[in-house]
Design an enzyme around this catalytic site. Structure first.
Site, short mmCIF file in Angstrom:
data_model
loop_
_atom_site.label_atom_id
_atom_site.label_comp_id
_atom_site.label_asym_id
_atom_site.label_seq_id
_atom_site.Cartn_x
_atom_site.Cartn_y
_atom_site.Cartn_z
N ASN A 1 0.82 -1.21 0.00
CA ASN A 1 0.00 0.00 0.00
C ASN A 1 0.85 1.26 0.00
O ASN A 1 2.06 1.22 -0.22
CB ASN A 1 -0.91 -0.01 1.23
N CYS B 1 2.02 3.00 2.40
CA CYS B 1 3.11 3.07 3.39
C CYS B 1 3.82 1.73 3.58
O CYS B 1 4.53 1.54 4.57
CB CYS B 1 2.57 3.58 4.72
N GLU C 1 3.04 -1.24 4.57
CA GLU C 1 2.83 -2.17 5.69
C GLU C 1 1.66 -3.12 5.44
O GLU C 1 1.42 -4.02 6.26
CB GLU C 1 2.64 -1.41 7.02
#
Lengths: 814, 50
Positions: free
Chosen positions: A439, A441, A443
């Site tokens: 995604n 970021c 994670e």
């Protein structure tokens, strides 16, 4: 000339120094030397006054004066936070004198405040219908506001607090926490009691819901989910559909991951009109523009990360997307980029083999494959290319491309490196398809396809609020927080709405959540542990084992109460597997050892039995960056190290000076804060060359660029061991040597780290500091010199021998 | 405006293409006497997700 103050009513009154002094004194209660603070703030305030100053400007001026002094003592931040809170209380609740009166005002206004929010069409009417507002009003505890730092009050008030239609602030912090708690309890059998439990955890900052949830919970626009992950299909209709979806998700403040690997390459044939494709790059530019078009009046751009596998024919151009120079129509100024890397590629780099780029139109199944199956098929395509059976392909060396990736990473901080085979092989929900990307970021690791835009819902436990009175980590409390957070996140899934049907569908079917942690560095500093020590590695290992165990157990209990998630049957959970078990699967597929410690402390066999019986959620854990909610929590973000002991933090609400309070406390204990603070400022927050600071503190308080990058990897690897999704692992490097970078990122893959996030390079140059006063030149020179003997520890034992590009000997197993 | 400003909020947020593109780790002028390093992490970037 006498100074007059203009009151809110427009009436003027003479400036009353005594009144101000009393107000300052009131907010310094409980602080050491509070009389000194009063005198200092009051005397500096006098310099800023002018005739006709409004009461609001006066409030602001006092806060500014307090903030100017934070560099001398972080206690001034407490003063500023209290002053700001006081202005918020007055605006929302009215005047008060004592803390008892303040608590009573909280109670008196709460129900009416919620009703007003509903009447103005801002809050969900169910907040009035389902909850015992009078009871909840008695549970509000304004004393919890004492936990907020100034930056936390500002962030909470400016970004997350609800404003009335006329622009008035409707919420004090405790109303805010209660509104979020209520907004996440709408589906509970006893909503009032559930809201109270969530409120107690969040208002004490023990865990926090994520940004989108804090913005929208309890409102009439409940897009509460945080991450959306989608892939663009290779057809015009779906490109248009994706563009539309990005617009809606951006409006709802969700972060987006978008894979473009399936789009045919530039020059690839289009049969329908007998022409050729422009490739994915121009479409990426189009979406990049959308992120600026749907931007809350230009205040907040959309946030998206493009993913591409590095066998794509247009991957070399993908690497240039973030460059400053070049054709602006083939750049993404706002969107980020990440590369989705296979084990096959890493092995080819290791063995100095060739690497082939293909047109996805000719290798349509490649994007769906991972691990050994990917390698086998990739090698078939390679053979076909060499046999002249491919329409388009390009051959380079794997190392050449890896160097290009690292050079781009060094110069633009993009693309982020993510490893698709580690991610797919470790997935416990692999029955729902291939994971094609992470995604925004890095994670989140969830499968998705044309019918499923995967969704993740996040929360983070604030580790620094889980230290007991003796200063030890309270693992029982951590487990308790994890269990309640999972329930809260599970509720969110039934309450949230997006404007993308495929996202709502995937959310309902998979019920994926991601519980993470923040404040790791804050905790180890308080415990006196160096980030790059075995103690720190063991600690994060233990913390995440407890979080993982409690979160998974809570999900099994929820499955008993509410039923398992729709796609549970056929998953690895249903076989009784837990995240730890998937490391062996990855090793078997890779044919290489994953270099991570396998110690366990808890009874996992008992949990495996429970897991087999049903899980409520397809995923449970992910460590988000928490760069924003970390501000509210007043702790260090995620697993990140301390950037510096004193630094400026740029946020959407302005810039804030951060002084490491843990260091100040430690220096105060030694009685040397007063004598060293000037030197710390001069050295720009680096204590390593300050002779009077003892070595054991120097080891604990290294800055991010002073720590070994292998310590970042080891912390991530030990946490990743327990986590079914991934970690936003920021990297900080002092070295610019490509060979070193090669070693570091190779080590990440070898240790089973799934993803890395931003790479921050230490700047080569800092602003010229030539005057005598500004960071005196001799100090700057000395701070750049070799650290004092014993001050900085050498790289930890976890750093492997240097290999670099030339040093990697071919190995078996490719 | 009270909220959103601080005593050291010397620079307004720069959202120009260049500022977004360039890694923002540098030092900045804190007062008449000191520079301090600037954290490169951007809270806005992550805000959407968390």
């Amino acid at each position: 000339m006498g100074i007059t103050v203009v009151k809110r009513s427009g009436e003027r009154e003479p400036y009353d120094a005594n009144k101000i002094n009393l107000a300052i004194e009131a907010v310094t209660v409980g602080l050491d030397d509070n009389i000194t603070w009063v005198t200092q703030i009051a005397s500096e305030l006098e310099l800023t006054l002018f005739d006709g100053i409004t009461t609001q400007q006066l409030d602001e001026a006092v806060i500014q004066v307090a903030l100017q002094n934070v560099k001398d003592d972080p206690a001034f931040d407490v003063v500023a936070a209290r002053l700001l809170l006081k202005t918020i209380y007055k605006r929302v609740l009215g005047d008060y004198e004592t803390s008892a009166e303040l608590k009573d005002l909280h109670r008196q206004h709460f129900a009416a405040n919620v009703v007003r929010g509903v009447d103005e069409g801002l809050l969900d009417p169910r907040l009035v219908e389902l909850f015992d507002l009078d009871f909840l009003s008695t549970q509000l505890e304004p004393a919890h506001d004492e936990l907020l730092k100034y930056i936390g009050v500002v962030t909470l008030n400016n970004r997350y607090g609800i404003k009335g239609r006329n622009g008035d602030a409707l919420e004090v912090p405790q109303y805010f926490w209660m509104r979020i708690a209520m907004g996440l309890s709408l589906n509970e059998a006893d909503p009032t009691q559930a809201a109270l439990a969530f409120y107690k955890k969040m208002s004490t900052l023990e865990y926090l819901a994520a940004g989108s949830t804090l913005v929208n919970a309890g409102t009439v626009y409940p897009q509460l989910a945080n991450c959306f992950v989608m892939e663009m299909q290779d057809d015009m209709e779906h490109i248009a559909k994706t563009t539309r979806d990005v617009m809606w998700l951006t409006k709802g403040t969700g972060g987006i991951g978008l894979s473009v690997t399936k789009l045919r390459a530039q020059g690839s044939p289009i049969r329908s009109n007998n022409t050729s494709s422009t490739g994915p790059i121009p479409f990426m530019h189009t979406i990049d523009s959308i992120l600026r078009a749907v931007s809350r009046g230009g205040k907040k751009f959309g946030a998206l990360c493009f993913y591409m596998e590095n066998w794509h024919m247009d991957f070399p151009e993908f690497l240039e997307l973030r460059n400053n120079s070049g054709d602006p129509y083939r750049r993404t100024r706002t969107a980020n980029t990440a590369v989705w890397i296979s084990d096959e590629f890493m092995k080819r780099v290791q063995n100095d083999d060739d690497w082939y780029l293909f047109d996805p139109l000719e290798v349509t199944d490649l994007n769906e494959l991972y691990g050994k199956a990917f390698s086998a098929r990739y090698n078939e395509y390679v053979a076909m290319a060499e046999a002249g059976q491919m329409h388009m392909f390009k051959k380079i060396t794997a190392r050449e491309q890896f160097k290009s990736i690292l050079i781009s990473l060094q110069t633009t901080s993009h693309p982020w490196l993510t490893w698709k085979d580690t991610i797919n092989n470790r997935a416990l929900n692999n029955n729902t398809g291939t994971i094609h990307l992470s995604n925004l970021c890095t994670e989140i690791t969830l499968p998705q396809d044309e019918d499923n835009v995967s969704v993740c819902n996040l929360a983070s436990i604030n580790l620094s609020r889980h230290l007991d009175d003796a200063g030890r980590l309270d693992f029982v409390k951590i487990a308790e927080s994890a269990r309640l957070a999972v329930r809260q996140l599970d509720n969110l899934i039934d309450i949230t709405r997006s404007s993308v049907a495929e996202a709502d569908f995937s959310n309902r079917e998979n019920r994926a959540v991601g519980l993470g942690v923040m404040g790791f560095t804050d905790v180890i500093e308080k415990l006196g542990i160096s980030y790059e020590s075995e103690e720190a590695y063991d600690l994060i290992d233990e913390i995440m084992e407890y979080v993982s165990y409690a979160a998974i157990d809570a999900s099994t209990e929820l499955a008993k109460e509410r039923g398992a998630y729709a796609n549970f049957e056929g998953s690895r959970w249903a076989q009784g597997m837990v995240p730890l078990d998937s490391i062996a699967l990855t090793e078997a597929d890779r044919g290489m050892e994953i270099k991570v410690n396998r110690t366990t402390r808890l009874d996992w066999d008992a949990l495996r039995v429970k897991v087999k019986g049903g899980m409520r959620n397809a995923t449970l854990m992910a460590i988000a960056p928490t760069a924003s909610i970390g501000l509210v929590a007043g702790t260090t973000p995620g697993l990140d190290p301390q950037f510096s002991q004193i630094f400026s933090r740029s946020t959407s609400n302005g810039k804030f000076l951060e002084v490491n309070r843990n260091l100040v406390v430690d220096l105060q204990k030694l009685g040397i804060w007063e004598s060293t603070r000037e030197a710390i400022l001069r050295s720009q927050g680096d204590i390593q060359n300050i002779a009077s600071i003892p070595d054991h503190l120097k080891a604990v308080y290294k800055t991010s660029f002073q720590l070994s990058p292998y310590s970042f990897l080891e912390v991530a690897a030990r946490a990743q061991k327990w986590i079914d999704q991934a970690i936003s692992r920021n990297m900080y490097l002092e070295t610019r040597d490509l060979g070193d970078m090669m070693d570091i990122y190779f080590a990440a893959w070898e240790r089973g780290v799934k993803t890395t996030y931003y790479l921050h390079m230490k700047p080569r140059h800092t602003a010229e500091q030539s005057t005598v006063k500004v960071n005196k030149s001799e100090d700057i020179a000395s701070s750049n010199a070799t650290p004092a003997a014993g001050a900085a520890q050498s790289a930890p034992s976890s750093a492997p021998a240097r290999r670099g590009f030339g040093g990697l000997a071919p190995k078996a197993g490719a | 405006m009270l909220a959103g400003t601080t005593g050291i909020a010397l620079l307004s947020r720069d959202t120009s293409a260049e500022a977004v593109m360039l890694p923002r780790f540098d030092t900045e002028y804190l007062s008449t006497e000191y520079y301090v390093p600037v954290d490169p992490m951007d809270d806005l970037q992550c805000d959407s997700c968390q």
